[in-house]
Structures are given as structure tokens and as C-alpha cells.
Design an enzyme around this catalytic site. Sequence first.
Site, PDB file in Angstrom:
ATOM      1  N   ASP A 153       0.908  -1.178  -0.093  1.00  0.00           N
ATOM      2  CA  ASP A 153       0.076   0.048  -0.091  1.00  0.00           C
ATOM      3  C   ASP A 153       0.946   1.099  -0.030  1.00  0.00           C
ATOM      4  O   ASP A 153       2.041   1.351   0.329  1.00  0.00           O
ATOM      5  CB  ASP A 153      -0.719   0.004   1.134  1.00  0.00           C
ATOM      6  N   HIS A 191       3.629  -2.353   3.136  1.00  0.00           N
ATOM      7  CA  HIS A 191       3.674  -0.985   2.399  1.00  0.00           C
ATOM      8  C   HIS A 191       4.945  -0.794   1.555  1.00  0.00           C
ATOM      9  O   HIS A 191       5.926  -0.759   2.135  1.00  0.00           O
ATOM     10  CB  HIS A 191       3.471  -0.033   3.571  1.00  0.00           C
TER      11      HIS A 191
HETATM   12 ZN    ZN Z   1      -2.606   3.230   3.193  1.00  0.00          ZN
END
Ligand code: ZN
Length: 405
Positions: free
Chosen positions: A224, A368
Site C-alpha cells: 500500500d 507498504h
Molecule cells: Zn494506506
Amino acid sequence: MQVGRTTGLAIAGLVTIGAIGAVAWARSRDDAAPDTDPTPTPDPRPSLPPTSGSPSPSPTVPAPTPAPEPTVPMPPAPVPTPTVPAPEPPTPAPAPEPTAPAPAAEPTTPAPTTPAPAPTPPSPAPVEAFDYTVRAGDTLSAIARRFDTTVARIVELNDIADPNRIRVGQQLRIPGSATDVPTPNPPAPTIPAPNPSTGQSRVPAGPAISRVPGAAGKVALTFDDGPSAYTDAIVATLERRGVDATFYVIGSQVAREGARLARMRDAGHAIGNHSWDHPQLTNLGDAQVRRQLDDTSGAIERAIGIRPDTFRPPYGARNDRVDGIARELGMRDVIWDVDTVDWSRPGADAIANTAVRNARDGSVILMHDGGGNRQQTVDALDRIITGLQDRGFELVTVPQLVAAG
Ligand code: ZN
């Protein structure tokens, strides 16, 4: 009188706290991707309730998601030190930020050097209008330049409503200098069509997904908050290991990372929508939510020629309203069931252990590639792939996971 004054002071106090919270959040975006379920965060954001598992403060939500599974047998996030001998170098040092920007622009335009396909007959003869199929990476102004015309003329001839929205594969009539007599297509530059073959199969509408239990022996790695300067390193590791993953990207970043995104698509990775600038959508009105999602899908489509069919709400914060808007825009919510808490930088070992130990059939693993310093995630990835493969899992994209379920 007295009561009114007290209330006024109390409100002023709340406003102040709110402002401090907002500043703290803004800062936290830099060093800690706040995507993760709010549980392990010491995050002072006022909007996120400290309740475990439920990222949505909205009282209307019956039972938000099974999303952030509290299975993680890890020490509480804020104390990352115990397991880590001292791998964390002084923060600013490893940041690979400066290396990234350079190569960004070129590979999307796969055939810019091809002799302009404009059908130029002998010489002074007028050039007739002809058809052109929009390719990945095309913009109207680039097309206009290539064929020596203007955006306005193309817009007029094709009755285009929004010049910023053209689709790969779209047929355009390119104005010539004389008439609009139909001409055979110019030697169509081979179009690197979006390859729906690999990780890009369409995800059908349906309820939010946090795991696909029926996808036996398969798990999906998801990243992400990118694209960012760390994305290339992650993509390089995935490529070296022959693994496809899914990236939930931020629209405002996509706008300047289009070339990178196109390379990711070409490598077989799936791209999903993660909002325009990472707000907590449950706090926004319908129109704002729609705009966050639609603008991002538009930016993704401009970059890779495909509108995303999955959506991951920032912080996992969702409710029926947000889900409904995503559905109207053709996207299905994808949360996760394994949270590596990588944004809290617990050390590459801890990130890898969390991912490998907690994965089950059909798991969606949250990591991430943006939102702050992601060197630990980069460092952990190779071990994660090895660990999951040693456990017999095949690593697939979210669309592939859903298709297998
Ligand atoms: Zn996020």
C-alpha cells in the site's frame, strides 16, 4: 451564563485537541504508513478509535470487518527494539529517494521513435484524416504533436467531452490537412495492450474480501501507499523471484508515477485503488468519497490503460456507504487478514516472521511500499517469499486469489 461559558471553553479545548491530532497525523504519514489497523498504533489521531479490530468510528457500522486480525503474536508495535539488535541505521541515511526519479519517464512510450505513421503521400498532397488507436501512455497532446495537429482539432473531430480522459484502445479520428475522407489506418504502431492475462483478471463484484479461504495453497502479497522511491526495489525483488503482487496506490502519487506504474503492470502485478490522498473515508461525505475513488481510478487508467477493480480503503476504514460507492465505481473492497505492521518498522525479521507464520490458505498479506521509510519492508521481502514458498504457498495477485477461491 456560567454554563455557557464552560461549554465554550470545553469546545475550544476540543478544537485545540483536534488540531493537534491533525498535525500529529500529518506527520505520521511520513514515517509510519497509517494503513494498518489502528490497534497497534500509539497514533494520537482523534478519529481512530482505540478499539481493536474496528477501524471505523462510525456508529452506524454494525461490524466493520474481520480485517485486522489480532493473530499477530508480536510484541506491541510501539516497542520495536527488543527483537532488533540494531539494524536500524540512522533514518535519513538509507532513504533511496534521490535514486528514483531519473528513469521514470521513458519506457511507457514504447515506440516513440517509429517513423510518424501519418500517411504522407508524395509531397504537397493534402493529408487526409485517418483513424488511430490510443496506446498506453498516450495523451491527447502527445498524439497531436505526433501527427502535427492540435488537441483542439482532435477534440472537435471526435466530440471528446474530457480531453484528460482517453482510453487505451479508443479509436480516434486524427484530422488531416484536407478532408475527412476515410483512409486505411496508418501502419498501426504495435500497441502494447494492457495484458489482462497475467495478474489482471477482473475481480467480480461482491462483498469485501479479507481472505479467500477457498484459494488453497495460495496467498497474495499486497503493498500500500505507493508508488514511492521504495517501489522499484520491491518490484525488482518480486521480479527476481518470479512473483506477482498487488499494489494499492495513492492517486496523487500515480499522477507523477505513471511510467513506473505501467512497468509494474507490464511485469504482471495488479494495481488497485487506495484513494487519492489517504483520508479516512468514513469521515467524508459521499461526494468527497466518490471523488477520492474516481479520481484515483482515472489516474490509474491514464497510466496503465485499465481501471482498477479492487479498492483498499485507507486504514481499512470502511462502512456500507464507502463500500457502496466503491461498488458503483466498479471496485470491490479488499482488506487483509495478515498485517505485518511493517510501517512501524519492527525490523525486517519481525516483518518476515509475521507474514510467514500467520499466512493461511487464501491470506491477503498487508505491507507498504510507500508512506515513509520502507527499507525494512524491502529487506524483509526476499525472506517472506522464501518462507511462504517453503510452507508450500504459491504467491499470486489478488485477482488471481479471488479467481482461485
Ligand atoms: Zn494506506
